[in-house]
Scaffold this motif. Sequence first.
Motif, PDB file in Angstrom:
ATOM      1  N   THR A 153     -26.964  58.244 -29.200  1.00  0.00           N
ATOM      2  CA  THR A 153     -26.614  58.991 -30.420  1.00  0.00           C
ATOM      3  C   THR A 153     -25.940  58.069 -31.431  1.00  0.00           C
ATOM      4  OG1 THR A 153     -26.391  61.078 -29.217  1.00  0.00           O
ATOM      5  CG2 THR A 153     -25.268  60.914 -31.339  1.00  0.00           C
ATOM      6  N   SER A 154     -25.085  57.185 -30.945  1.00  0.00           N
ATOM      7  CA  SER A 154     -24.463  56.194 -31.826  1.00  0.00           C
ATOM      8  C   SER A 154     -25.520  55.327 -32.495  1.00  0.00           C
ATOM      9  CB  SER A 154     -23.501  55.316 -31.015  1.00  0.00           C
ATOM     10  OG  SER A 154     -23.066  54.206 -31.761  1.00  0.00           O
ATOM     11  N   ALA A 155     -26.516  54.906 -31.706  1.00  0.00           N
ATOM     12  CA  ALA A 155     -27.600  54.090 -32.264  1.00  0.00           C
ATOM     13  C   ALA A 155     -28.390  54.878 -33.299  1.00  0.00           C
ATOM     14  CB  ALA A 155     -28.517  53.608 -31.146  1.00  0.00           C
ATOM     15  N   ASP A 156     -28.666  56.145 -33.002  1.00  0.00           N
ATOM     16  CA  ASP A 156     -29.411  56.983 -33.956  1.00  0.00           C
ATOM     17  C   ASP A 156     -28.664  57.108 -35.274  1.00  0.00           C
ATOM     18  OD1 ASP A 156     -31.333  57.375 -32.022  1.00  0.00           O
ATOM     19  OD2 ASP A 156     -30.590  59.357 -31.426  1.00  0.00           O
ATOM     20  N   ILE A 157     -27.353  57.269 -35.189  1.00  0.00           N
ATOM     21  CA  ILE A 157     -26.554  57.467 -36.403  1.00  0.00           C
ATOM     22  C   ILE A 157     -26.580  56.230 -37.286  1.00  0.00           C
ATOM     23  CG2 ILE A 157     -24.179  57.715 -37.237  1.00  0.00           C
ATOM     24  CD1 ILE A 157     -23.739  59.728 -34.960  1.00  0.00           C
ATOM     25  N   ILE A 158     -26.380  55.054 -36.690  1.00  0.00           N
ATOM     26  CA  ILE A 158     -26.368  53.856 -37.530  1.00  0.00           C
ATOM     27  C   ILE A 158     -27.767  53.574 -38.067  1.00  0.00           C
ATOM     28  CG2 ILE A 158     -26.763  52.056 -35.772  1.00  0.00           C
ATOM     29  CD1 ILE A 158     -24.467  50.482 -37.221  1.00  0.00           C
ATOM     30  N   LYS A 159     -28.807  53.940 -37.324  1.00  0.00           N
ATOM     31  CA  LYS A 159     -30.169  53.792 -37.840  1.00  0.00           C
ATOM     32  C   LYS A 159     -30.398  54.714 -39.033  1.00  0.00           C
ATOM     33  CE  LYS A 159     -32.722  52.317 -33.695  1.00  0.00           C
ATOM     34  NZ  LYS A 159     -33.735  52.752 -32.694  1.00  0.00           N
ATOM     35  N   ARG A 160     -29.909  55.954 -38.919  1.00  0.00           N
ATOM     36  CA  ARG A 160     -30.051  56.895 -40.049  1.00  0.00           C
ATOM     37  C   ARG A 160     -29.320  56.360 -41.278  1.00  0.00           C
ATOM     38  NH1 ARG A 160     -31.398  62.364 -38.939  1.00  0.00           N
ATOM     39  NH2 ARG A 160     -29.812  63.143 -40.385  1.00  0.00           N
ATOM     40  N   ALA A 161     -28.162  55.745 -41.054  1.00  0.00           N
ATOM     41  CA  ALA A 161     -27.436  55.142 -42.175  1.00  0.00           C
ATOM     42  C   ALA A 161     -28.243  54.001 -42.796  1.00  0.00           C
ATOM     43  CB  ALA A 161     -26.075  54.635 -41.701  1.00  0.00           C
ATOM     44  N   MET A 162     -28.860  53.187 -41.954  1.00  0.00           N
ATOM     45  CA  MET A 162     -29.656  52.063 -42.458  1.00  0.00           C
ATOM     46  C   MET A 162     -30.846  52.548 -43.278  1.00  0.00           C
ATOM     47  SD  MET A 162     -29.580  49.792 -38.968  1.00  0.00           S
ATOM     48  CE  MET A 162     -30.696  48.516 -39.536  1.00  0.00           C
ATOM     49  N   VAL A 163     -31.501  53.592 -42.805  1.00  0.00           N
ATOM     50  CA  VAL A 163     -32.666  54.124 -43.513  1.00  0.00           C
ATOM     51  C   VAL A 163     -32.280  54.618 -44.904  1.00  0.00           C
ATOM     52  CG1 VAL A 163     -34.322  56.040 -43.524  1.00  0.00           C
ATOM     53  CG2 VAL A 163     -33.982  54.679 -41.446  1.00  0.00           C
ATOM     54  N   ARG A 164     -31.097  55.188 -45.042  1.00  0.00           N
ATOM     55  CA  ARG A 164     -30.665  55.759 -46.322  1.00  0.00           C
ATOM     56  C   ARG A 164     -29.989  54.746 -47.242  1.00  0.00           C
ATOM     57  NH1 ARG A 164     -27.619  61.235 -43.999  1.00  0.00           N
ATOM     58  NH2 ARG A 164     -29.446  62.156 -42.987  1.00  0.00           N
ATOM     59  N   MET A 165     -29.598  53.596 -46.676  1.00  0.00           N
ATOM     60  CA  MET A 165     -28.670  52.718 -47.385  1.00  0.00           C
ATOM     61  C   MET A 165     -29.254  52.079 -48.644  1.00  0.00           C
ATOM     62  SD  MET A 165     -25.527  51.811 -47.279  1.00  0.00           S
ATOM     63  CE  MET A 165     -25.010  52.105 -45.569  1.00  0.00           C
ATOM     64  N   ASP A 166     -30.419  51.453 -48.528  1.00  0.00           N
ATOM     65  CA  ASP A 166     -30.948  50.709 -49.677  1.00  0.00           C
ATOM     66  C   ASP A 166     -31.129  51.608 -50.897  1.00  0.00           C
ATOM     67  OD1 ASP A 166     -30.939  48.311 -48.397  1.00  0.00           O
ATOM     68  OD2 ASP A 166     -33.073  48.265 -47.934  1.00  0.00           O
ATOM     69  N   GLU A 167     -31.693  52.780 -50.700  1.00  0.00           N
ATOM     70  CA  GLU A 167     -31.923  53.672 -51.840  1.00  0.00           C
ATOM     71  C   GLU A 167     -30.610  54.186 -52.400  1.00  0.00           C
ATOM     72  OE1 GLU A 167     -35.089  56.397 -52.258  1.00  0.00           O
ATOM     73  OE2 GLU A 167     -36.077  55.732 -50.430  1.00  0.00           O
TER      74      GLU A 167
END
Length: 944
Positions: free
Chosen positions: A862-876
């Motif tokens: 779940t921790s990995a999923d959360i930081i991945k979701r943050a990465m996906v949203r970050m650039d935009e």
Amino acid sequence: MADKKHLYLVDGSAYIFRAYHRLPPLTDPEGTPVGAVYGYTTMLWKLAEDLDKAEGPTHLAVILDKSSHSFRNEIYDQYKANRPAPPEDLVPQFPLIRDATRAFSLPCIEEPDVEADDMIASYARAAQAQGWDVTIVSSDKDLMQLVGEKDGARIDMLDTMKSARIYIEEVEEKFGVPPEKVGDVLALMGDSVDNIPGIFGVGPKTASKLIAEHGDLTAALDSAEDMKKSKLKERLLEHRADAELSRILVTLKEDCPLPVALEDMKLDGVPPGPLAQFLEKHGFTSLLRRLDAGAGSPGRPTELNPAKQENASAPANAEGSRQPLPEMPKVDRSAYECVQSIERLEHWIERARAARLVAIDTETSALDSMAADLVGISLALGPNDACYIPLAHGGTDMFAEKPDQVSLDAALSALRPLLASDAVIKVLHNGKYDLNVLSRYDVEVAPVEDTMVISFDLDAGRGLDGIGGGHGMDELAERHLGHTCIAFKEVCGTGKKAIPFGEVPLDKATEYAAEDADVTWRLYQHLKRRLPDEGGAAIYERVDRPLVPVVARMEQRGIEVDRARLAKLSEEFATETGRLEKEIHALAGAEFTVGSPKQLGDVLFDTLGYKGGKKGKSGQYSTDQSVLERLSGEGAEIADKVLEWRQLSKLKSTYTDALQDAINPKTGRVHTSYSLVGAQTGRLSSTDPNLQNIPIRTEIGRQIREAFVAEEGNVLLAADYSQIELRLAAHMADVGPLKDAFANGEDIHARTATEMFGEVTRDTRARAKTINFAILYGISRWGLAGRLKVEPDEAQAMIDTYFQRFPGIQRYILETLERVRERGYSETLFGRKTWFPRISSKNQAERQGSERAAINAPIQGTSADIIKRAMVRMDEALVNAGLDKVRMLLQVHDELVFELPEGDVERASKVIEEVMAGAAGPAVSLDVPLGVEIGTGKSWGAAH
């Protein structure tokens, strides 16, 4: 209301194209193409069965497009002008698909000059006006405008690809606005598939932000006058008319005449006769047998469907009851084409556009995607329907004879529009490698599907026959397709006789390269259909699939390292290891090779006489870290020295030496390679260099991080989730005291020390910190005893006290293990599965190892999923905030590292913290806040 009517409206047109691309070409006994018909029939069958097992509709109809013309063409003659004609073999299947629908005795509605979306909208509003609930079976973004509730009558959507319901929350997550504002967002962003202009350069995020801030399209456009000078302002002012036209084009017509009355859509059972006749006529014998066996008239009792009778046999959910895809033809490498002219390349490009889906693979000169040269590209449009486009064959010698091939520039110019087209799905295997290679040639590839990632999201930890396995193409081809791919060494050789791929003769190169694309296409057909059936669609579509291009961009950016500082550290480490070797030799009483496990084992257990030495099958003593740590705990000074020597030697070879060699001569930066499938729990892993293993809390680790630096005028920013796994444990185990502590911003380890020991001292806090993390990894009494340097009985007493004070943790552990033993896998809050085939092993070590991993996997995953979701949203998020010079470079454990201008630090920190803190939502609402710690400096060490 128990008798409330519920209408399901199936977007049949979407089903048709999905069915066509799912299956290889098939023909019926009369030679008519029926691949799409077969796929459509099985999909409609499965839909009805699934709905019946759930709440089931009372009324149902399938809506199809009758023609490509509608009122929108009168308003804008370029509407849908770019859409290619349907594939030739699909055209004769359209009337058969209508026959299939009617064979199920379902209404099949299509009207000339009226689009299916408008007919769906009209029926949905008419039913809602009569107090009916409506579910639209589609994932079409245009139809999301209809979602919502009026006077107790609800309209939602069902995305069967993802097995997901779409209601107001899901629409808001996708668009950032409620359903009634979706049309305004669509008007700004446009649609290249339907040729709706929108405003050039305004993407989904910017469009959503503008509408969310200003309320509607008109207000958003009006706001441009007051904006600061920018590209966005210019575009809004210049293309206002395009946006207003687009708003008309995306607005659904909700008052179309209804050719079939709502009541006539009532489901009263499926007469078996017409369905059986249809199946028999077209040679669908497996479906006919299924009908005769009673599994067939989908979800509605008939005389041929005893599934709900008491004497029914196998359960409907049994694995064997799934309708398998038809067999694909065996791989035939002789069918592949070597494309050596621009005319043939353009032919393949046009076919790919019509197919809407193409598998792609690149052939290169090296494994490093940031240094490799492009040698060729392969495409596949179906089984054995593949080609190879050589681009740089014939070697590098200017006098070498080169075969006929399309020039690199001409080929890439022709391919760029296809590879960037939103209308064509590109299927890759380990896609970020190809994205990185092609990006260096100014080639954008999107949208992307990745068969390696799909395999991981389905089978992480499971592998072949339950004994683990990887996700490489060759391995998956053997496992799922029963096919052995040509090995690279078969075409390029090995050792001194090895040749670069660019020197491989074209006939052999074509067989090897086109096979990769062909196998990728086949794997996609096999694996993608499993995602919704096996619960992997959400994690793939919402987390891992959008992460592929994000990670590729991070790898492309790389990070600068200070070569001189690394060289100095290498010298210091060499001096220190030399000193340690002398001290080790003095303690041993003789010189020996410290790096030799055999010599070290002989010294420790034979020469020095330490107890507990165990020899393995090789006949030599084990001297791994656990053995040395045990000896250290027993007071063996030599073990301490060897552990220190090993760490320094490893850091020198892995980092201070290797990082200097890893500097890319063209970019002057180090480009680590991330794996999306390397860690079973879903965490990213990195290689060349591996940044995950730099010590976190030691002085040596800090010194290595000091060598990672920002370019002149920039700084590095490190954003780290604070104690995220403990926070997630508090939420997932529902531990009140820990949740309260996090909510109040308390020192969590101090709170644990108070709960366990009644006081907070330096010693009790340190012990509490060790226990907090160790418990989450399912540590044993002996393991905890070793870490705290206490007796096992005392360690067990601490574990018992911990569980007494925090009973939710013990309950979580027991329930997690019970679920994993029952189902075979653990699951994160976002639905990521990790399989544990050895959880019930008779081998105690295997079983206990699986149990420890299973306890931690949902939390760490779940921790990995959360930081991945943050990465996906970050650039935009950064671009939308006007921070386009802020670049995300690294992801290490719970930390993201950015490079940015010094003047952007304050604004960027707020955006980064906001994205990371909110990354779990709206999919998951946590009971604890996610803390984010941010630091900046000229180096990673200074920022950390």
